[in-house]
Design an enzyme around this catalytic site. Sequence first.
Site, short mmCIF file in Angstrom:
data_model
loop_
_atom_site.label_atom_id
_atom_site.label_comp_id
_atom_site.label_asym_id
_atom_site.label_seq_id
_atom_site.Cartn_x
_atom_site.Cartn_y
_atom_site.Cartn_z
N SER A 217 24.17 4.12 14.49
CA SER A 217 23.89 2.84 14.77
C SER A 217 25.16 2.16 15.59
O SER A 217 26.18 2.30 15.03
CB SER A 217 23.24 1.95 13.72
OG SER A 217 21.86 2.40 13.49
N CYS B 102 26.18 6.22 10.84
CA CYS B 102 25.78 7.96 10.77
C CYS B 102 26.36 9.01 11.59
O CYS B 102 26.09 10.07 11.33
CB CYS B 102 23.97 7.97 10.87
SG CYS B 102 23.30 6.63 9.72
N THR C 81 13.68 3.53 2.22
CA THR C 81 14.39 4.53 3.25
C THR C 81 15.71 4.70 2.42
O THR C 81 16.44 5.60 2.79
CB THR C 81 14.33 4.00 4.64
OG1 THR C 81 15.43 3.12 4.75
CG2 THR C 81 13.31 3.47 5.13
N ASP D 164 0.96 -1.21 0.05
CA ASP D 164 0.08 -0.03 -0.05
C ASP D 164 1.02 1.37 0.05
O ASP D 164 1.71 1.50 1.00
CB ASP D 164 -0.78 -0.02 1.26
CG ASP D 164 -1.98 1.32 1.47
OD1 ASP D 164 -1.75 1.88 0.49
OD2 ASP D 164 -2.71 1.34 2.16
N SER E 176 16.11 -1.09 16.11
CA SER E 176 16.92 0.11 15.72
C SER E 176 15.92 1.50 16.08
O SER E 176 16.85 2.35 16.60
CB SER E 176 17.41 0.25 14.14
OG SER E 176 16.35 0.46 13.51
N GLU F 185 29.73 6.43 5.91
CA GLU F 185 29.44 5.02 6.22
C GLU F 185 29.88 4.14 5.08
O GLU F 185 30.13 2.96 5.28
CB GLU F 185 27.98 4.82 6.46
CG GLU F 185 27.55 3.48 6.97
CD GLU F 185 27.23 2.36 5.92
OE1 GLU F 185 26.90 1.44 6.16
OE2 GLU F 185 27.17 2.91 4.64
N HIS G 111 18.44 13.40 13.33
CA HIS G 111 18.84 12.43 12.35
C HIS G 111 17.54 11.81 11.71
O HIS G 111 16.72 11.37 12.58
CB HIS G 111 19.66 11.48 13.13
CG HIS G 111 20.36 10.37 12.00
ND1 HIS G 111 20.85 10.49 10.95
CD2 HIS G 111 19.87 8.77 12.18
CE1 HIS G 111 20.95 9.23 10.22
NE2 HIS G 111 20.16 8.33 10.83
#
Length: 426
Positions: A327, A122, A165, A38, A215, A90, A247
């Site tokens: 992370s 990050c 993302t 969706d 996360s 990264e 962030h």
Amino acid sequence: MSGNTYFNHAYAGIEAISIFVPNHYFPIEDLARVRGVDEEKFTIGLGCKKMSVLSPFEDPVTMAATAMKDLIRKSGISKDQIGCLVVGSESGVDESKPIAVYLHEMLGLEDNCRCFDIKNACYAGTAALRSAMSWAMTPASKGRKAVVITTDVAYYDLGSPGEPTQGAGACAMLIGTDPGVLSLDTANEAVHTNEVMDFWRPAYRNSAIVNGHYSLECYLEGLRKTWSLYRDMTSYRMKDYDYLLFHTPFPKMAWKAHNLIYKLEGGFKALGMTEEESFNTKVLPTLKAAQEMGNIYTSSIFAAITSLVEFHDMKPGMLLGVFSYGSGSSSEFISGTTGKAVKSWANRTGLSHYLSRRRKISYDDYVLYRAAYEQRMKDGYFVNHEPSDENPFVYLGIKNHKRLYSYTAQDSEDVKTIGLTKPLQG
Ligand code: CAA
């Protein structure tokens, strides 16, 4: 409030800022259609709109070099005034050689310039900024400036929860002790470190592995801890901030972050604003780049600064609260006040320029460009592409285990290649 009314100690920060956005984007509703999801899950549930996708001749080094070239041109800094170059990424292209050294050559910096990379998911961009600010404040800088570059490709497996993302982009900032854009608090440090397996990328993989829902919890824990620490140190409360920059791995995360702070600060009763009013005023204006580009990892909070500076009526003396999360994990809350030159960067950071020139791609091209990205990590894959005004730095590929780039020299019209063994001057 004008100038540095908030901070009466030694200060440093951002004197100039520039962003680079890749040539292509893939619309999030097209991804939803192909994945049979969706559309509103991606557009409302995650808040995503578009993801930046690299062309086959772009990589983290070419994005960084273009952002830095723009920064040098727009700020008017002469190259002998740059004494330190720190890259946060990264997406390093080599387990050993730093991106900063490629940039040093491509941009024609002086030999007497300290160049290095920082890796810390990050958070590496914020670590680079802190490091550059410290250098700028030491006598060893001799009044010269530092440059901080952040550059990343956010890359997940096809069809994985992280795929919508994804994104790519780079930021470049001039750092010194006359911070006309943003003066940062150098006297207070609110950091939080916690060893967690929430998102990681083993050296043998191009795509990240993520424990998605966990996360989000790790991120929010880092925010809760660093917000409280900073608030107790400085007495700044939510109402004192003109803008809050978080962030932003996907725009809805900034909403979740704001929701946490809003509740911690006592909600409507204490703040006199509904949650939506507060979010729309303090956070939404910072999200343009994240909506348009996707996750850009180390660049995320700096892209939020460019979103504000590029499109909004910024005045000197505004207080910004900035939360950085990497992370693994490292978190930091820092605040800054806008400087006297902040207005002069409206429409000049590159954000509207690059957004307006880029092109939409189809799903087939998206898959093709991903395949090219994977190939380009291997020895022997080589493309012929000339540098141009539109793409001044070109990644050619890897030959004999050497990464090759083609670019137009800064001091002449000559096209140069970097990555070959070069003769020493002695
Ligand atoms: N209409 C509207 N909303 C919908 C919907 C629909 N039809 N269907 C679902 N949603 C909503 C859900 O309710 C949910 O919203 P809430 O979180 O507010 O409840 C949202 O859409 C997402 O749905 P899911 O949680 O079911 O989505 P998912 O499990 O497929 O994936 C994700 C979400 C875990 C964030 C995934 O995108 C992911 O793994 N992303 C990468 C990791 C990441 O970004 N983590 C962030 C913290 S770590 C960090 O910040 C470092 C970094 O940069 C990576």
